[in-house]
Scaffold this motif. Structure first.
Motif, mmCIF file in Angstrom:
data_model
loop_
_atom_site.group_PDB
_atom_site.id
_atom_site.type_symbol
_atom_site.label_atom_id
_atom_site.label_comp_id
_atom_site.label_asym_id
_atom_site.label_seq_id
_atom_site.Cartn_x
_atom_site.Cartn_y
_atom_site.Cartn_z
ATOM 1 N N VAL A 49 56.429 -106.166 -1.285
ATOM 2 C CA VAL A 49 56.228 -104.800 -0.793
ATOM 3 C C VAL A 49 56.383 -103.824 -1.950
ATOM 4 O O VAL A 49 55.533 -102.968 -2.183
ATOM 5 N N THR A 65 59.171 -112.358 11.965
ATOM 6 C CA THR A 65 58.858 -111.733 10.685
ATOM 7 C C THR A 65 60.113 -111.086 10.115
ATOM 8 O O THR A 65 60.979 -110.604 10.859
ATOM 9 N N HIS A 66 60.180 -111.075 8.773
ATOM 10 C CA HIS A 66 61.371 -110.561 8.093
ATOM 11 C C HIS A 66 60.955 -109.712 6.903
ATOM 12 O O HIS A 66 59.893 -109.912 6.320
ATOM 13 N N ARG A 67 61.826 -108.768 6.556
ATOM 14 C CA ARG A 67 61.653 -107.964 5.349
ATOM 15 C C ARG A 67 63.020 -107.784 4.720
ATOM 16 O O ARG A 67 64.006 -107.518 5.409
ATOM 17 N N VAL A 103 61.400 -106.174 -2.775
ATOM 18 C CA VAL A 103 61.410 -106.132 -1.312
ATOM 19 C C VAL A 103 60.162 -106.863 -0.857
ATOM 20 O O VAL A 103 59.060 -106.591 -1.361
ATOM 21 N N ALA A 104 60.342 -107.832 0.037
ATOM 22 C CA ALA A 104 59.210 -108.661 0.444
ATOM 23 C C ALA A 104 59.198 -108.858 1.949
ATOM 24 O O ALA A 104 60.219 -108.708 2.632
ATOM 25 N N ASP A 105 58.034 -109.182 2.457
ATOM 26 C CA ASP A 105 57.839 -109.566 3.856
ATOM 27 C C ASP A 105 57.545 -111.054 3.896
ATOM 28 O O ASP A 105 56.845 -111.578 3.021
ATOM 29 N N TRP A 106 58.051 -111.736 4.920
ATOM 30 C CA TRP A 106 57.719 -113.146 5.120
ATOM 31 C C TRP A 106 57.849 -113.502 6.593
ATOM 32 O O TRP A 106 58.564 -112.830 7.346
ATOM 33 N N ALA A 136 55.857 -115.424 0.832
ATOM 34 C CA ALA A 136 56.329 -114.047 0.973
ATOM 35 C C ALA A 136 55.368 -113.123 0.247
ATOM 36 O O ALA A 136 54.711 -113.512 -0.716
#
Length: 200
Positions: A72, A106-108, A96-99, A69
């Motif tokens: 952000v 994709t997810h946030r 808050v992260a993106d992975w 991840a």
């Protein structure tokens, strides 16, 4: 253990009563059950738990994936008990992260990370299911075995405690019955107690 002392009643004694022998038999049966049956129950429960937990561990290792991840932005720190930290409390940072999920989606979203001072662009590991939903670290084989051993010991202790409880209840009933017989005998002898010529 008091069950062992009941075996002493088997010694040769002209004053030995039938109830004394019965108590000795109850003690012997309890001793055999605690020494043989309780460990057998513990072993069976332990093996069953081991099989079940190892299957769960294998299933989790196939369905829980470690993905990378990217931070952000940071949201703040909060204490949380990590199950892998053996009871210590760690201060984990909410970010808050993106992975990317194993299925390519994709997810946030907000997640907890063990980064001490996360900055945008920092990377960390995150456990997810195949669709990218956050999950826990999969159960490993050593932890599964430890839980199975504890379950087996617990089952053996519970079985031994139940046997000891049954032994104590049985002896309590036998003693109450004995006291009731003594009271009846005293009631029969009571009116004549102390009179001249009684029993002659």
């Amino acid at each position: 253990m008091r069950a062992v002392t009941g075996l002493w009643r088997w010694r040769r004694n002209p004053l030995c009563r039938a109830t004394d022998l019965a108590e000795a038999w109850v003690a012997l049966v309890a001793l055999v059950l605690i020494a043989v049956v309780a460990p057998a129950i513990g072993a069976l429960v332990g093996f069953a738990a081991q099989d079940s937990l190892q299957q769960a561990a294998r299933a989790e290792q196939h369905t829980h994936h470690l993905v990378t991840a990217t931070v952000v932005r940071a949201l703040g720190k909060e204490p949380e008990g990590d199950p892998d930290s053996r009871g210590t409390r760690q201060v984990r940072t909410r970010v808050v992260a993106d992975w990317a999920a194993p299925d390519g989606s994709t997810h946030r979203g907000p997640v907890l990370t063990d980064l001490k001072s996360p900055h945008a662009g920092d990377h960390f590991g995150l456990w997810t299911d195949p669709r990218g939903r956050i999950t826990t670290r999969p159960l490993d084989s050593v932890t599964a075995t430890t839980h199975a051993v504890l379950a087996g010991f617990g089952a053996a202790l519970v079985a031994a405690a139940l046997v000891e409880t049954a032994r104590r209840l049985t002896l309590w009933r036998m003693v109450r019955r004995r006291y009731a017989h003594w009271e009846q005998a005293w009631d029969r002898a009571g009116p004549d107690w102390g009179k001249a010529g009684t029993g002659s």
